[in-house]
Design a protein around this motif. Structure first.
Motif, short mmCIF file in Angstrom:
data_model
loop_
_atom_site.label_atom_id
_atom_site.label_comp_id
_atom_site.label_asym_id
_atom_site.label_seq_id
_atom_site.Cartn_x
_atom_site.Cartn_y
_atom_site.Cartn_z
N ASP A 155 -12.69 7.01 7.74
CA ASP A 155 -12.08 7.93 8.71
C ASP A 155 -11.11 7.19 9.63
O ASP A 155 -10.02 7.66 9.92
CB ASP A 155 -13.15 8.60 9.58
CG ASP A 155 -14.15 9.39 8.78
OD1 ASP A 155 -13.74 10.10 7.84
OD2 ASP A 155 -15.36 9.28 9.08
N LEU A 156 -11.55 6.04 10.08
CA LEU A 156 -10.74 5.25 11.01
C LEU A 156 -9.50 4.70 10.31
O LEU A 156 -8.41 4.71 10.88
CB LEU A 156 -11.60 4.11 11.58
CG LEU A 156 -11.11 3.41 12.82
CD1 LEU A 156 -10.70 4.36 13.91
CD2 LEU A 156 -12.20 2.47 13.33
N ALA A 157 -9.66 4.24 9.07
CA ALA A 157 -8.51 3.74 8.31
C ALA A 157 -7.46 4.83 8.14
O ALA A 157 -6.26 4.59 8.31
CB ALA A 157 -8.97 3.22 6.94
N GLU A 158 -7.92 6.02 7.83
CA GLU A 158 -6.99 7.15 7.66
C GLU A 158 -6.32 7.50 8.99
O GLU A 158 -5.10 7.69 9.05
CB GLU A 158 -7.74 8.37 7.13
CG GLU A 158 -6.85 9.55 6.87
CD GLU A 158 -7.61 10.75 6.34
OE1 GLU A 158 -7.11 11.88 6.54
OE2 GLU A 158 -8.68 10.59 5.73
N ALA A 159 -7.09 7.57 10.06
CA ALA A 159 -6.54 7.94 11.37
C ALA A 159 -5.53 6.93 11.89
O ALA A 159 -4.53 7.30 12.52
CB ALA A 159 -7.68 8.11 12.38
N LEU A 160 -5.78 5.65 11.62
CA LEU A 160 -4.88 4.60 12.11
C LEU A 160 -3.84 4.17 11.08
O LEU A 160 -2.99 3.33 11.36
CB LEU A 160 -5.71 3.38 12.54
CG LEU A 160 -6.58 3.57 13.77
CD1 LEU A 160 -7.52 2.39 13.95
CD2 LEU A 160 -5.73 3.78 15.01
N ASN A 161 -3.95 4.74 9.87
CA ASN A 161 -3.03 4.41 8.79
C ASN A 161 -3.03 2.91 8.47
O ASN A 161 -1.97 2.28 8.41
CB ASN A 161 -1.63 4.92 9.11
CG ASN A 161 -0.76 5.02 7.89
OD1 ASN A 161 -1.26 5.20 6.78
ND2 ASN A 161 0.54 4.89 8.07
N VAL A 162 -4.24 2.37 8.32
CA VAL A 162 -4.42 0.96 7.97
C VAL A 162 -5.40 0.86 6.80
O VAL A 162 -6.09 1.83 6.48
CB VAL A 162 -4.93 0.11 9.16
CG1 VAL A 162 -3.91 0.10 10.30
CG2 VAL A 162 -6.27 0.61 9.67
N HIS A 163 -5.48 -0.31 6.20
CA HIS A 163 -6.41 -0.53 5.09
C HIS A 163 -7.85 -0.61 5.59
O HIS A 163 -8.10 -1.15 6.67
CB HIS A 163 -6.07 -1.83 4.35
CG HIS A 163 -4.80 -1.74 3.57
ND1 HIS A 163 -4.72 -1.07 2.38
CD2 HIS A 163 -3.57 -2.23 3.83
CE1 HIS A 163 -3.48 -1.15 1.92
NE2 HIS A 163 -2.76 -1.85 2.78
N PRO A 164 -8.77 -0.08 4.80
CA PRO A 164 -10.18 -0.16 5.19
C PRO A 164 -10.66 -1.59 5.47
O PRO A 164 -11.48 -1.80 6.37
CB PRO A 164 -10.92 0.44 3.98
CG PRO A 164 -9.93 1.38 3.38
CD PRO A 164 -8.59 0.72 3.58
#
Length: 141
Positions: free
Chosen positions: A27-36
């Protein structure tokens, strides 16, 4: 105090927990547009610094310390959006502008912006007067 990057993560975790009830790496990777993998590294650091409790493969929650900072960061973000709206910044520019300035202001400056936004919002005619000044200024240019 957390770094600007840590602040971005804490703010986003706080927002996710408020809206979804939980926060996970994906969820956080998607929200921040970064790699897991980047999220995992930062979450481990935030866990080490006692901003959150992280359980591998399960998710994480903010500690009391992390929650207090998250609440403060969300307040700052919302305040800056209100401020830019009051002073007439185009709506499509506000989010990016807030992201660009929020980490560069002292809390003393934030307190002054609170007062200024309150001043304008207690009497909507003040906002209208500001718009007239801005409109006149644009015409003169």
């Amino acid at each position: 105090m957390p770094t600007p990057s840590m602040e971005d993560y804490i703010e986003q975790i706080y927002n996710l927990i408020q809206t979804k009830g939980y926060s996970r790496v994906a969820d956080l990777a998607e929200a921040l547009n970064v790699h897991p993998s980047s999220v995992t590294k930062m979450v481990q650091k935030l866990d080490k610094d006692d901003y959150l409790d992280y359980e591998k493969y399960r998710g994480f929650i903010l500690t009391e310390k992390g929650n207090k900072i998250g609440e403060k960061l969300v307040f700052r973000h919302d305040l800056l959006e209100q401020f830019l709206e009051v002073i007439g910044v185009d709506e499509d520019k506000i989010y990016d502008d807030v992201e660009g300035i929020e980490h560069h202001l002292s809390w003393n400056s934030i307190d002054r912006i609170v007062e200024l936004v309150q001043y304008f919002k207690e009497d909507e005619s003040r906002i209208e007067d500001l718009k007239k000044v801005q409109s006149k200024s644009r015409i003169e240019k």
